[in-house]
Design a protein around this motif. Structure first.
Motif, PDB file in Angstrom:
ATOM      1  N   TRP A 284      55.850  30.452  -2.151  1.00 13.09           N
ATOM      2  CA  TRP A 284      54.931  29.363  -1.555  1.00 13.09           C
ATOM      3  C   TRP A 284      55.692  28.851  -0.387  1.00 13.09           C
ATOM      4  N   ALA A 299      49.763  21.734  -8.937  1.00 14.44           N
ATOM      5  CA  ALA A 299      48.309  22.167  -8.676  1.00 14.44           C
ATOM      6  C   ALA A 299      48.208  23.194  -7.627  1.00 14.44           C
ATOM      7  N   GLU A 300      49.109  22.994  -6.478  1.00 14.90           N
ATOM      8  CA  GLU A 300      49.388  23.804  -5.384  1.00 14.90           C
ATOM      9  C   GLU A 300      49.841  25.406  -5.862  1.00 14.90           C
ATOM     10  N   ASP A 302      49.573  26.404  -9.384  1.00 16.70           N
ATOM     11  CA  ASP A 302      48.702  26.904 -10.122  1.00 16.70           C
ATOM     12  C   ASP A 302      47.592  27.559  -9.267  1.00 16.70           C
ATOM     13  N   HIS A 303      47.149  26.967  -8.187  1.00 15.80           N
ATOM     14  CA  HIS A 303      46.110  27.750  -7.220  1.00 15.80           C
ATOM     15  C   HIS A 303      46.725  28.886  -6.793  1.00 15.80           C
ATOM     16  N   PHE A 304      47.778  28.967  -6.255  1.00 10.24           N
ATOM     17  CA  PHE A 304      48.509  30.164  -5.616  1.00 10.24           C
ATOM     18  C   PHE A 304      48.449  31.297  -6.688  1.00 10.24           C
ATOM     19  N   LYS A 306      46.475  31.647  -9.306  1.00  5.96           N
ATOM     20  CA  LYS A 306      45.391  32.061  -9.633  1.00  5.96           C
ATOM     21  C   LYS A 306      44.464  32.966  -8.586  1.00  5.96           C
ATOM     22  N   THR A 307      44.889  32.766  -7.388  1.00 10.90           N
ATOM     23  CA  THR A 307      43.962  33.266  -6.264  1.00 10.90           C
ATOM     24  C   THR A 307      45.055  34.185  -5.534  1.00 10.90           C
ATOM     25  N   ASN A 308      46.107  34.662  -5.977  1.00 19.38           N
ATOM     26  CA  ASN A 308      46.980  35.803  -5.255  1.00 19.38           C
ATOM     27  C   ASN A 308      46.975  36.838  -6.455  1.00 19.38           C
TER      28      ASN A 308
END
Length: 314
Positions: A284, A299-300, A302-304, A306-308
């Motif tokens: 990140w 949160a950032e 977790d999103h990273f 889940k989306t990569n």
């Protein structure tokens, strides 16, 4: 979970250049970033952002840069009791960053060299419920050694990142539970003449190499950049691949990795999960310019994750 970071501060100045300069070469920079930094500060704020309760024993100068970083830490809602003005000049650093995110750095330590054993002793008396003490080598070894001695007596886990590199004293290594080094530092630690070591060599030889230095800690991690990291625990070597990203600036990625690993382990994640999260934290930061402003929140990350694409074993 509560962490004491034996911290350091560096007023960081990074210049973007077309390529890393050769000896005697002058370059015109294409960009500049000035920010508050230092390995200890980076790790402390990163761990705080990830949800840990963090106290930083932070040596600062008697200058405007120190005043700014004290205000920054207070505004972040962190414990500011152990921000100490130990000398006239705060740490100062200059880095060069190439378009491929390669870099080299030089640091004048300033007040960081003035952290003493008595500072550590005073802080630990006032922080009775710690779970982990983290240290790095932008400060002297004596206060680290004293902190780790006390930690051993109190049952507090210890984590060391010996960077900027110098060979750790064998006595300090015996007091270290978790050791994190990059591949260059690891080669020096193990006395290897070849700095270009393949992933297969790390996986097949890491256990043997650690025996040669009488490593007896809980966990040893070697970060490998684009190859992720390898970790040794209880005689077993694990590999965690890196998250695939377009890296912009690797500065601070190792600090984000260390903070991610520390908070994940203190949250009782499995080692595999902890290494995956730590690699995500490093990735990140590497895909952004700068360090402090880019340190991720849960949160950032977790999103990273889940989306990569999930990194796959080689």
């Amino acid at each position: 979970m509560s962490i004491l970071v034996l911290a350091s501060y560096v007023h960081a100045h990074c210049l973007n250049v077309e390529h890393l300069p050769c000896s005697g070469e002058s370059l015109q920079a294409t960009g500049m970033i000035e920010e508050h930094g230092g390995k200890g500060l980076n790790v402390g704020i990163a761990a705080h952002r990830l949800g840990a309760e963090v106290a930083m024993l932070l040596p600062l100068g008697m200058d405007s840069a120190a005043d700014e970083v004290i205000e920054l830490i207070k505004n972040a809602g962190m414990n500011s009791r152990w921000l100490l003005k130990t000398g006239p000049q705060s740490g100062f650093g200059v880095g060069f960053i190439s378009p491929t995110s390669e870099n080299f750095l030089a640091v004048y330590p300033g007040a960081n060299t003035l952290l003493k054993e008595e500072h550590v002793e005073q802080a630990l008396v006032s922080l009775p419920h710690l779970n982990l003490i983290y240290a790095q080598f932008e400060i002297p070894e004596a206060p680290i050694h004293r902190a780790f001695q006390i930690a051993g007596q109190l049952g507090i886990r210890t984590m060391l990142n010996p960077s900027p590199w110098r060979q750790p004293d064998p006595g300090l290594l015996k007091l270290t539970d978790i050791l994190v080094v990059n591949e260059t530092e690891a080669a020096a630690l193990f006395g290897l003449s070849n700095n270009v070591i393949s992933l297969a060599q790390w996986l097949s030889n890491l256990c043997k190499w650690t025996q040669q230095i009488a490593w007896s800690g809980e966990l040893l991690v070697v970060t490998l950049g684009e190859a992720g990291c390898v970790a040794l625990t209880k005689g077993v070597v694990l590999h965690q691949p890196a998250w695939p990203i377009a890296a912009l600036d690797a500065t601070g990625a190792g600090d984000a990795f260390s903070a991610g690993l520390a908070t994940a382990l203190l949250n009782s994640l499995s080692l595999t999960e902890a290494l995956r999260l730590a690699c995500a934290c490093g990735a990140w930061v590497a895909k952004h310019h700068g360090v402090l402003r880019c340190l991720p929140t849960p949160a950032e990350i977790d999103h990273f994750m889940k989306t990569n694409p999930i990194p796959k074993l080689v």
